[in-house]
Design a protein around this motif. Structure first.
Motif, PDB file in Angstrom:
ATOM      1  N   GLN A  94       2.634 -59.475 -17.843  1.00 38.34           N
ATOM      2  CA  GLN A  94       1.730 -58.766 -16.937  1.00 38.34           C
ATOM      3  C   GLN A  94       2.036 -59.129 -15.479  1.00 38.34           C
ATOM      4  O   GLN A  94       2.025 -58.271 -14.608  1.00 38.34           O
ATOM      5  CB  GLN A  94       0.274 -59.086 -17.263  1.00 38.34           C
ATOM      6  CG  GLN A  94      -0.717 -58.350 -16.383  1.00 38.34           C
ATOM      7  CD  GLN A  94      -2.149 -58.704 -16.690  1.00 38.34           C
ATOM      8  OE1 GLN A  94      -2.427 -59.636 -17.419  1.00 38.34           O
ATOM      9  NE2 GLN A  94      -3.055 -57.958 -16.122  1.00 38.34           N
ATOM     10  N   VAL A  95       2.329 -60.389 -15.229  1.00 41.85           N
ATOM     11  CA  VAL A  95       2.682 -60.822 -13.872  1.00 41.85           C
ATOM     12  C   VAL A  95       3.938 -60.091 -13.408  1.00 41.85           C
ATOM     13  O   VAL A  95       3.979 -59.532 -12.307  1.00 41.85           O
ATOM     14  CB  VAL A  95       2.891 -62.354 -13.820  1.00 41.85           C
ATOM     15  CG1 VAL A  95       3.489 -62.781 -12.489  1.00 41.85           C
ATOM     16  CG2 VAL A  95       1.581 -63.077 -14.072  1.00 41.85           C
ATOM     17  N   PHE A  96       4.962 -60.052 -14.262  1.00 34.98           N
ATOM     18  CA  PHE A  96       6.197 -59.368 -13.894  1.00 34.98           C
ATOM     19  C   PHE A  96       5.973 -57.873 -13.722  1.00 34.98           C
ATOM     20  O   PHE A  96       6.558 -57.256 -12.834  1.00 34.98           O
ATOM     21  CB  PHE A  96       7.294 -59.628 -14.933  1.00 34.98           C
ATOM     22  CG  PHE A  96       7.897 -60.986 -14.809  1.00 34.98           C
ATOM     23  CD1 PHE A  96       8.654 -61.327 -13.703  1.00 34.98           C
ATOM     24  CD2 PHE A  96       7.720 -61.935 -15.798  1.00 34.98           C
ATOM     25  CE1 PHE A  96       9.223 -62.581 -13.582  1.00 34.98           C
ATOM     26  CE2 PHE A  96       8.279 -63.191 -15.688  1.00 34.98           C
ATOM     27  CZ  PHE A  96       9.033 -63.516 -14.577  1.00 34.98           C
ATOM     28  N   SER A  97       5.155 -57.291 -14.548  1.00 39.37           N
ATOM     29  CA  SER A  97       4.853 -55.864 -14.437  1.00 39.37           C
ATOM     30  C   SER A  97       4.217 -55.554 -13.087  1.00 39.37           C
ATOM     31  O   SER A  97       4.557 -54.563 -12.434  1.00 39.37           O
ATOM     32  CB  SER A  97       3.927 -55.444 -15.580  1.00 39.37           C
ATOM     33  OG  SER A  97       3.536 -54.111 -15.430  1.00 39.37           O
ATOM     34  N   GLN A  98       3.315 -56.417 -12.644  1.00 42.15           N
ATOM     35  CA  GLN A  98       2.647 -56.195 -11.362  1.00 42.15           C
ATOM     36  C   GLN A  98       3.599 -56.403 -10.187  1.00 42.15           C
ATOM     37  O   GLN A  98       3.571 -55.639  -9.223  1.00 42.15           O
ATOM     38  CB  GLN A  98       1.423 -57.096 -11.248  1.00 42.15           C
ATOM     39  CG  GLN A  98       0.333 -56.682 -12.217  1.00 42.15           C
ATOM     40  CD  GLN A  98      -0.848 -57.627 -12.211  1.00 42.15           C
ATOM     41  OE1 GLN A  98      -0.839 -58.647 -11.550  1.00 42.15           O
ATOM     42  NE2 GLN A  98      -1.867 -57.278 -12.967  1.00 42.15           N
ATOM     43  N   VAL A  99       4.452 -57.415 -10.270  1.00 42.39           N
ATOM     44  CA  VAL A  99       5.431 -57.628  -9.197  1.00 42.39           C
ATOM     45  C   VAL A  99       6.423 -56.470  -9.169  1.00 42.39           C
ATOM     46  O   VAL A  99       6.775 -55.969  -8.095  1.00 42.39           O
ATOM     47  CB  VAL A  99       6.165 -58.979  -9.361  1.00 42.39           C
ATOM     48  CG1 VAL A  99       7.293 -59.119  -8.346  1.00 42.39           C
ATOM     49  CG2 VAL A  99       5.193 -60.137  -9.231  1.00 42.39           C
ATOM     50  N   HIS A 100       6.847 -56.004 -10.334  1.00 40.11           N
ATOM     51  CA  HIS A 100       7.781 -54.879 -10.404  1.00 40.11           C
ATOM     52  C   HIS A 100       7.145 -53.620  -9.826  1.00 40.11           C
ATOM     53  O   HIS A 100       7.785 -52.881  -9.075  1.00 40.11           O
ATOM     54  CB  HIS A 100       8.226 -54.658 -11.848  1.00 40.11           C
ATOM     55  CG  HIS A 100       9.379 -53.703 -11.978  1.00 40.11           C
ATOM     56  ND1 HIS A 100       9.874 -53.316 -13.188  1.00 40.11           N
ATOM     57  CD2 HIS A 100      10.130 -53.047 -11.063  1.00 40.11           C
ATOM     58  CE1 HIS A 100      10.877 -52.470 -13.010  1.00 40.11           C
ATOM     59  NE2 HIS A 100      11.043 -52.293 -11.728  1.00 40.11           N
ATOM     60  N   SER A 101       5.882 -53.375 -10.153  1.00 42.24           N
ATOM     61  CA  SER A 101       5.177 -52.205  -9.598  1.00 42.24           C
ATOM     62  C   SER A 101       5.090 -52.287  -8.074  1.00 42.24           C
ATOM     63  O   SER A 101       5.272 -51.285  -7.379  1.00 42.24           O
ATOM     64  CB  SER A 101       3.771 -52.091 -10.184  1.00 42.24           C
ATOM     65  OG  SER A 101       3.838 -51.797 -11.554  1.00 42.24           O
ATOM     66  N   ALA A 102       4.807 -53.480  -7.567  1.00 45.49           N
ATOM     67  CA  ALA A 102       4.756 -53.662  -6.109  1.00 45.49           C
ATOM     68  C   ALA A 102       6.130 -53.422  -5.492  1.00 45.49           C
ATOM     69  O   ALA A 102       6.251 -52.825  -4.414  1.00 45.49           O
ATOM     70  CB  ALA A 102       4.247 -55.062  -5.767  1.00 45.49           C
ATOM     71  N   TYR A 103       7.183 -53.850  -6.193  1.00 46.21           N
ATOM     72  CA  TYR A 103       8.545 -53.637  -5.698  1.00 46.21           C
ATOM     73  C   TYR A 103       8.892 -52.145  -5.710  1.00 46.21           C
ATOM     74  O   TYR A 103       9.500 -51.641  -4.761  1.00 46.21           O
ATOM     75  CB  TYR A 103       9.561 -54.429  -6.524  1.00 46.21           C
ATOM     76  CG  TYR A 103      10.972 -54.239  -6.034  1.00 46.21           C
ATOM     77  CD1 TYR A 103      11.401 -54.867  -4.868  1.00 46.21           C
ATOM     78  CD2 TYR A 103      11.865 -53.409  -6.702  1.00 46.21           C
ATOM     79  CE1 TYR A 103      12.686 -54.671  -4.386  1.00 46.21           C
ATOM     80  CE2 TYR A 103      13.145 -53.213  -6.230  1.00 46.21           C
ATOM     81  CZ  TYR A 103      13.551 -53.841  -5.073  1.00 46.21           C
ATOM     82  OH  TYR A 103      14.811 -53.635  -4.592  1.00 46.21           O
ATOM     83  N   ILE A 104       8.488 -51.440  -6.753  1.00 42.52           N
ATOM     84  CA  ILE A 104       8.737 -49.997  -6.824  1.00 42.52           C
ATOM     85  C   ILE A 104       8.050 -49.284  -5.660  1.00 42.52           C
ATOM     86  O   ILE A 104       8.642 -48.417  -5.012  1.00 42.52           O
ATOM     87  CB  ILE A 104       8.278 -49.424  -8.178  1.00 42.52           C
ATOM     88  CG1 ILE A 104       9.212 -49.913  -9.291  1.00 42.52           C
ATOM     89  CG2 ILE A 104       8.243 -47.897  -8.148  1.00 42.52           C
ATOM     90  CD1 ILE A 104       8.705 -49.634 -10.688  1.00 42.52           C
ATOM     91  N   SER A 105       6.804 -49.660  -5.393  1.00 38.78           N
ATOM     92  CA  SER A 105       6.085 -49.065  -4.255  1.00 38.78           C
ATOM     93  C   SER A 105       6.815 -49.345  -2.945  1.00 38.78           C
ATOM     94  O   SER A 105       6.898 -48.487  -2.069  1.00 38.78           O
ATOM     95  CB  SER A 105       4.663 -49.613  -4.177  1.00 38.78           C
ATOM     96  OG  SER A 105       3.936 -49.233  -5.311  1.00 38.78           O
ATOM     97  N   LEU A 106       7.348 -50.552  -2.822  1.00 32.38           N
ATOM     98  CA  LEU A 106       8.091 -50.922  -1.621  1.00 32.38           C
ATOM     99  C   LEU A 106       9.346 -50.070  -1.463  1.00 32.38           C
ATOM    100  O   LEU A 106       9.628 -49.546  -0.382  1.00 32.38           O
ATOM    101  CB  LEU A 106       8.481 -52.409  -1.702  1.00 32.38           C
ATOM    102  CG  LEU A 106       9.486 -52.909  -0.677  1.00 32.38           C
ATOM    103  CD1 LEU A 106       8.844 -53.005   0.692  1.00 32.38           C
ATOM    104  CD2 LEU A 106      10.031 -54.251  -1.110  1.00 32.38           C
ATOM    105  N   VAL A 107      10.088 -49.904  -2.536  1.00 36.83           N
ATOM    106  CA  VAL A 107      11.344 -49.157  -2.484  1.00 36.83           C
ATOM    107  C   VAL A 107      11.087 -47.669  -2.205  1.00 36.83           C
ATOM    108  O   VAL A 107      11.917 -47.006  -1.588  1.00 36.83           O
ATOM    109  CB  VAL A 107      12.144 -49.354  -3.793  1.00 36.83           C
ATOM    110  CG1 VAL A 107      13.343 -48.447  -3.862  1.00 36.83           C
ATOM    111  CG2 VAL A 107      12.598 -50.794  -3.900  1.00 36.83           C
ATOM    112  N   CYS A 108       9.937 -47.172  -2.611  1.00 39.63           N
ATOM    113  CA  CYS A 108       9.591 -45.768  -2.353  1.00 39.63           C
ATOM    114  C   CYS A 108       9.242 -45.521  -0.887  1.00 39.63           C
ATOM    115  O   CYS A 108       9.147 -44.379  -0.461  1.00 39.63           O
ATOM    116  CB  CYS A 108       8.431 -45.335  -3.250  1.00 39.63           C
ATOM    117  SG  CYS A 108       8.909 -45.179  -4.972  1.00 39.63           S
ATOM    118  N   ASN A 109       9.042 -46.573  -0.117  1.00 36.96           N
ATOM    119  CA  ASN A 109       8.750 -46.457   1.302  1.00 36.96           C
ATOM    120  C   ASN A 109      10.037 -46.044   2.019  1.00 36.96           C
ATOM    121  O   ASN A 109      11.046 -46.748   1.939  1.00 36.96           O
ATOM    122  CB  ASN A 109       8.241 -47.796   1.832  1.00 36.96           C
ATOM    123  CG  ASN A 109       7.896 -47.751   3.300  1.00 36.96           C
ATOM    124  OD1 ASN A 109       8.279 -46.845   4.033  1.00 36.96           O
ATOM    125  ND2 ASN A 109       7.162 -48.747   3.747  1.00 36.96           N
TER     126      ASN A 109
END
Length: 137
Positions: A94-109
């Motif tokens: 779950q921790v990795f899933s949340q960090v990955h989701s935050a990274y995806i949001s970052l890359v979409c910027n």
């Protein structure tokens, strides 16, 4: 409890490093770098038994004081989380899933160039909250 988190690019250069101020930052950095070697080893020995689509690598190796977990994205971004043995995570996935989701949001910027050091406030807030033991919805 999570004491250190690091995201590393394809070429193993750090994109983001966070360490609990009560921990020795140099020691955490050393643990992360040895973890990168283990991740590279696991990726190079991927076989049919190891599903290459499973991004979560699990516990990379134990230490007398810490547990080190690894995760690799589809684009070969490596995420390492270090936790204390005395206060373990309930669900590392779950921790990795949340960090990955935050990274995806970052890359979409559109203003972020992949490979740059991460300075995005939403990403930093997510990682900080996870290190404090708060799950992000």
């Amino acid at each position: 409890a999570v004491v250190s988190t690091q995201s590393t690019g394809k070429d193993n250069c750090p994109l983001y490093v966070a360490t609990d101020p009560t921990e020795d930052a140099l020691k955490m950095h050393f643990l992360v770098h040895t973890s990168i070697d283990v991740i590279e080893e696991k990726l190079s020995s991927a076989t049919a038994a190891n599903d290459p689509r499973d991004l979560y690598l699990g516990q990379l190796y134990p230490n007398e004081d810490y547990r080190i977990y690894g995760y690799v994205t589809n684009t070969k971004i490596k995420i390492v989380v270090i936790e204390t043995i005395s206060n373990p995570l309930k669900d590392a996935r779950q921790v990795f899933s949340q960090v990955h989701s935050a990274y995806i949001s970052l890359v979409c910027n559109p203003f972020y160039s992949p490979g740059e050091t991460i300075t995005s406030q939403p990403f930093l807030q997510t990682v900080t909250a996870l290190m404090r033991g708060k799950a992000i919805a």
